[in-house]
Write a protein that holds these residues in place. Sequence first.
Motif, mmCIF file in Angstrom:
data_model
loop_
_atom_site.group_PDB
_atom_site.id
_atom_site.type_symbol
_atom_site.label_atom_id
_atom_site.label_comp_id
_atom_site.label_asym_id
_atom_site.label_seq_id
_atom_site.Cartn_x
_atom_site.Cartn_y
_atom_site.Cartn_z
ATOM 1 N N TYR A 107 -16.670 28.299 6.007
ATOM 2 C CA TYR A 107 -17.797 28.882 5.743
ATOM 3 C C TYR A 107 -18.344 28.494 4.392
ATOM 4 C CZ TYR A 107 -16.002 32.819 3.906
ATOM 5 O OH TYR A 107 -16.340 33.317 2.284
ATOM 6 N N ARG A 108 -16.672 27.632 3.834
ATOM 7 C CA ARG A 108 -17.541 27.523 2.083
ATOM 8 C C ARG A 108 -17.751 26.128 2.204
ATOM 9 N NH1 ARG A 108 -16.389 31.122 -1.895
ATOM 10 N NH2 ARG A 108 -15.379 32.952 -1.189
ATOM 11 N N GLY A 109 -17.831 24.878 3.453
ATOM 12 C CA GLY A 109 -17.728 23.764 3.141
ATOM 13 C C GLY A 109 -16.826 23.488 3.065
ATOM 14 N N GLU A 110 -16.246 22.042 2.763
ATOM 15 C CA GLU A 110 -14.781 21.455 2.926
ATOM 16 C C GLU A 110 -14.682 21.147 1.737
ATOM 17 O OE1 GLU A 110 -15.406 17.476 4.392
ATOM 18 O OE2 GLU A 110 -16.785 16.727 3.233
ATOM 19 N N SER A 111 -13.175 20.776 1.558
ATOM 20 C CA SER A 111 -12.268 20.088 0.257
ATOM 21 C C SER A 111 -11.275 19.742 0.113
ATOM 22 C CB SER A 111 -11.940 21.733 -0.897
ATOM 23 O OG SER A 111 -10.588 22.792 -0.087
ATOM 24 N N ALA A 112 -10.324 19.422 -0.508
ATOM 25 C CA ALA A 112 -9.552 18.462 -0.679
ATOM 26 C C ALA A 112 -8.526 18.810 -0.650
ATOM 27 C CB ALA A 112 -9.603 17.315 -1.541
ATOM 28 N N ASN A 113 -8.274 20.173 -0.622
ATOM 29 C CA ASN A 113 -7.622 21.478 -1.443
ATOM 30 C C ASN A 113 -6.858 21.055 -2.579
ATOM 31 O OD1 ASN A 113 -5.586 23.273 -0.835
ATOM 32 N ND2 ASN A 113 -4.103 21.574 -0.008
ATOM 33 N N VAL A 114 -7.746 20.546 -4.116
ATOM 34 C CA VAL A 114 -7.159 20.523 -5.110
ATOM 35 C C VAL A 114 -7.251 22.271 -6.002
ATOM 36 C CG1 VAL A 114 -7.434 19.047 -7.198
ATOM 37 C CG2 VAL A 114 -7.598 18.425 -5.135
ATOM 38 N N SER A 115 -6.179 22.997 -6.505
ATOM 39 C CA SER A 115 -7.004 24.005 -7.259
ATOM 40 C C SER A 115 -7.327 23.639 -8.504
ATOM 41 C CB SER A 115 -5.423 24.866 -7.259
ATOM 42 O OG SER A 115 -4.909 24.829 -5.934
ATOM 43 N N VAL A 116 -6.907 23.012 -8.729
ATOM 44 C CA VAL A 116 -7.557 22.153 -10.673
ATOM 45 C C VAL A 116 -7.371 21.153 -10.681
ATOM 46 C CG1 VAL A 116 -6.914 22.303 -13.226
ATOM 47 C CG2 VAL A 116 -6.034 24.218 -11.246
#
Length: 346
Positions: A217-226
């Motif tokens: 629900y927050r959108g999409e990401s590439a699972n990069v924390s920093v």
Amino acid sequence: MRTANYIRPGAIEFREDATCPTPAAGEVLVTVEACGICGSDLHMYRNDTYRESLVRSTPEGYEVPGHEFAGRIAALGEGVTEWTIGERVVGVTGLGGGMAELVAVPVNPFQLVRIPSEVSAPEAATTEPLADALQMVRKAEIKSGENILVFGAGIIGLGVIQAIRAKGIEVGRVVAVDVHDRRLEKALEVGATDVLNPKTCDVFEAAAAICGREDDYRGESANVSVVFDCAGYIKHIPGPPPLEVALHLIANRDGRIICFGGYEDRMLIDFGYMIQKEPVIIGSNGYAAEELVEALELMRTGAVDRRTLISHRFPLDQVSEAFEAQGRPDAVKVMLTVTPEAAVAR
């Protein structure tokens, strides 16, 4: 005194007639052996960005850049008792002056530190950017297993990767992004697990394939924390600014973006993911005093190899050629050597 003189964007010259500085009370005079061309110096050389904070004027009106350098103490100002003439030191100045034979440096732990005997002058002249990298890594508070992405594989971004590896942080993937293949090759050499060139790939899609795609629900990401943004905004590079890409890449929870790279102008970005993902954006400017010492200790012990990052060396009288070289794709760190000792790597 021999010195560089910055004139205007694209124009810097060598002079031999500058007045020698004298140290004020609480300062030492340093004979410069090696001085690096910083990314901010290159911003200035391209379009005058940050000029007012990067040059020191001589009585003749010459504007001398250079704020990361190494050399030997040549004279002591009034009240200076804890330093001696001949000591090898790293100097950091807020208003340039290092691209010259002599420069005055205030005596304080943020601007003057002793060089271990095992470290050469050209290596030592990279102390300040490594200390900057150490601060960024400290601020990021990286947790075990987290994926990391670094925009900009110049001396700062490469220093971030070196710092992560030297500290033994057990991260997941370490992805370096740059438009120059030579720098990406160097990133792999110093510890990146993967490299991406925006000229040949979609950075988000490529990073997601490496680190894993998230979509909720927050959108999409590439699972990069920093994300470490060591590139900032360079006007002539097409595409969205790294900060906008970072907001897309960053994990949907607990993401941190560390901003260090300079901005050549105002920019437009899509800030929507800032609200959706609630990442923390942290600015980083400089270093803690102890990080100058830590940077030199990492060099002394061999935990990091800064010599491999020095891609070009020029004598001071070729300062114009040196700046042109720093802007080319094959350059990582261009070093000006002012005295013969610095011209030979140990």
